[in-house]
Write an enzyme that holds these catalytic residues in place. Structure first.
Site, PDB file in Angstrom:
ATOM      1  N   HIS A  81       0.852  -1.202   0.000  1.00  0.00           N
ATOM      2  CA  HIS A  81       0.000   0.000   0.000  1.00  0.00           C
ATOM      3  C   HIS A  81       0.878   1.238   0.000  1.00  0.00           C
ATOM      4  CE1 HIS A  81       1.183  -0.471   4.208  1.00  0.00           C
ATOM      5  NE2 HIS A  81       0.984   0.837   4.347  1.00  0.00           N
ATOM      6  N   ASP A  86       0.855   5.199   1.802  1.00  0.00           N
ATOM      7  CA  ASP A  86       0.184   5.895   2.903  1.00  0.00           C
ATOM      8  C   ASP A  86      -0.513   7.138   2.347  1.00  0.00           C
ATOM      9  OD1 ASP A  86       1.170   3.995   4.623  1.00  0.00           O
ATOM     10  OD2 ASP A  86       2.845   5.223   5.339  1.00  0.00           O
ATOM     11  N   ARG A 125       6.807  -9.138  15.875  1.00  0.00           N
ATOM     12  CA  ARG A 125       7.277  -7.799  15.455  1.00  0.00           C
ATOM     13  C   ARG A 125       6.238  -6.730  15.766  1.00  0.00           C
ATOM     14  NH1 ARG A 125       6.991  -4.725  10.513  1.00  0.00           N
ATOM     15  NH2 ARG A 125       8.710  -3.228  10.517  1.00  0.00           N
TER      16      ARG A 125
HETATM   17  O1  LIG Z   1       5.012  -2.271  10.119  1.00  0.00           O
HETATM   18  C1  LIG Z   1       5.571  -1.727   9.192  1.00  0.00           C
HETATM   19  O2  LIG Z   1       6.777  -1.843   8.994  1.00  0.00           O
HETATM   20  C2  LIG Z   1       4.800  -0.889   8.215  1.00  0.00           C
HETATM   21  C3  LIG Z   1       3.565  -0.248   8.788  1.00  0.00           C
HETATM   22  C4  LIG Z   1       2.813   0.555   7.769  1.00  0.00           C
HETATM   23  O3  LIG Z   1       3.139   0.572   6.619  1.00  0.00           O
HETATM   24  C5  LIG Z   1       1.611   1.324   8.169  1.00  0.00           C
HETATM   25  O4  LIG Z   1       1.207   1.281   9.352  1.00  0.00           O
HETATM   26  O5  LIG Z   1       1.051   2.018   7.289  1.00  0.00           O
HETATM   27 FE   LIG Z   2       2.153   2.195   5.551  1.00  0.00          FE
END
Ligand SMILES: O=C(O)CCC(=O)C(=O)O
Ligand SMILES: [Fe+2]
Length: 344
Positions: free
Chosen positions: A220, A222, A288
């Site tokens: 995705h 952001d 994680r």
């Molecule tokens: O957890 C990650 O490394 C990416 C998180 C992410 O892309 C998001 O929260 O939009």
């Molecule tokens: Fe993200």
């Protein structure tokens, strides 16, 4: 009155089946609902890496501009966020996601709401579920925190509030720096950076019995202007680089990952790519966590390619003007088609 982002999300409710996460504590296998197609290759290139920028470097403006243009992402060190605040944030996130499922469900995101516990908002756009649970905070965390810990939420709220304040300062500094790299100053902007929309997204990727068949967070971009991500010491984030493929963003202790979002991509008239990224999952014993801070423009402001930038470069605008609120709605309904829907 300023429109809040929660109001924008209220217009596009999500079905409960795309909100309630799997009970990962009791999952011994990856259920079919969470098995991603074999054609999805989760591997990545470990030889390449995004730039690491020292914010105290006298050349930091030039370096951030270059990183935004070539990668759409970079890591920052000497960013002014105290290490113990990053550690406290991570341990509070871990405390939250370690709660029993029925306790987390007390803070479940409502279908027409933007905040609380649940699956990623992008879930409805994919045929399979992700190996992920999230917790979204906009403004004060206190209502959800009380639901999670009726008698013991002061520490969580305190850490979140301190983290939000520090992140806002850093995000504003980075935004000025990135715009300066384009010769744009505050006077050239038609909005005030003083009242941005912001959101904090805590992400949890439980250890997975079969990590090669499950997806943490699907690819995705952001919606933000920029995103500042703190990731725990376990790797998982990958970004897509045109002509190269997926590249891992390996954790560096104390560093933060910054990525360009759709709004900055539009402002820069596509000079900065809104970087496609995803998170893969890890085997047993590797739970994680990451904390993403999304920084945007005021929701009532208009976003379009910056007129001064067009004058300097002689380019024609690639995107039409749209309010931030409208863009958020377009994105929540159309996901990866959103940018093409406002393209001229
Ligand atoms: O957890 C990650 O490394 C990416 C998180 C992410 O892309 C998001 O929260 O939009
Ligand atoms: Fe993200």
């Amino acid at each position: 009155m300023t429109t809040t982002l929660s109001e924008a999300y209220r217009e596009h409710p999500i079905h409960l089946r795309h909100i309630i996460p799997l009970d990962f504590n009791s999952a011994r296998i990856v259920p079919d609902s969470h098995v991603w197609p074999k054609s999805d290759d989760f591997s990545s290139d470990h030889r390449l890496s995004i730039p690491v920028i020292d914010l105290k470097d006298p050349n930091a403006v030039k370096l951030t501009g270059h990183a935004c243009e070539t990668w759409g992402a970079f890591q920052v060190i000497n960013h002014g966020i105290p290490l113990n605040l990053l550690e406290d944030m991570e341990s509070e996130a871990r405390r939250l996601f370690s709660l029993p499922t029925q306790q987390k469900m007390k803070a479940l995101r409502e279908p027409a709401s933007a905040t609380g516990y649940g699956l990623a908002r992008i879930s409805p756009f994919f045929p399979k579920y992700m190996w992920h649970e999230g917790f979204t905070i906009m403004g004060s965390p206190v209502v959800h925190a009380r639901a999670l810990w009726p008698n013991d939420n002061a520490r969580f709220c305190d850490v979140i509030e301190r983290y939000q304040k520090k992140m806002e300062v850093l995000a504003e500094q980075l935004t000025h720096q990135i715009l300066n790299s384009l010769d744009i100053s505050q006077e050239d902007l038609n909005w005030d950076l003083g009242s941005p929309y912001t959101a904090l997204q805590l992400n949890s990727y439980p250890s997975c019995p079969d990590p090669n068949r499950a997806m943490g967070l699907a690819p995705h971009t952001d919606t933000s202007l920029l995103t500042i991500l703190h990731q725990s010491a376990i790797s998982g984030l990958q970004i897509f680089q045109e002509g190269v493929g997926w590249v891992s963003v390996l954790p560096i202790a104390g560093a933060l990952v910054v990525n360009v979002g759709d709004l900055l991509h539009i402002l820069s008239n596509a000079r900065f790519p809104s970087v496609l990224h995803r998170a893969v999952v890890n085997p047993d014993g590797c739970h994680r966590l990451s904390v993403a801070y999304f920084y945007g423009l005021p929701t009532d402001s208009n976003v379009c390619p910056l007129p001064k930038l067009l004058n300097i470069s002689g380019q024609t605008p690639r995107y039409r003007s749209v309010t931030v609120k409208d863009y958020v709605l377009i994105k929540s309904k159309n996901f990866e088609e959103a940018l093409s829907l406002i393209r001229i």
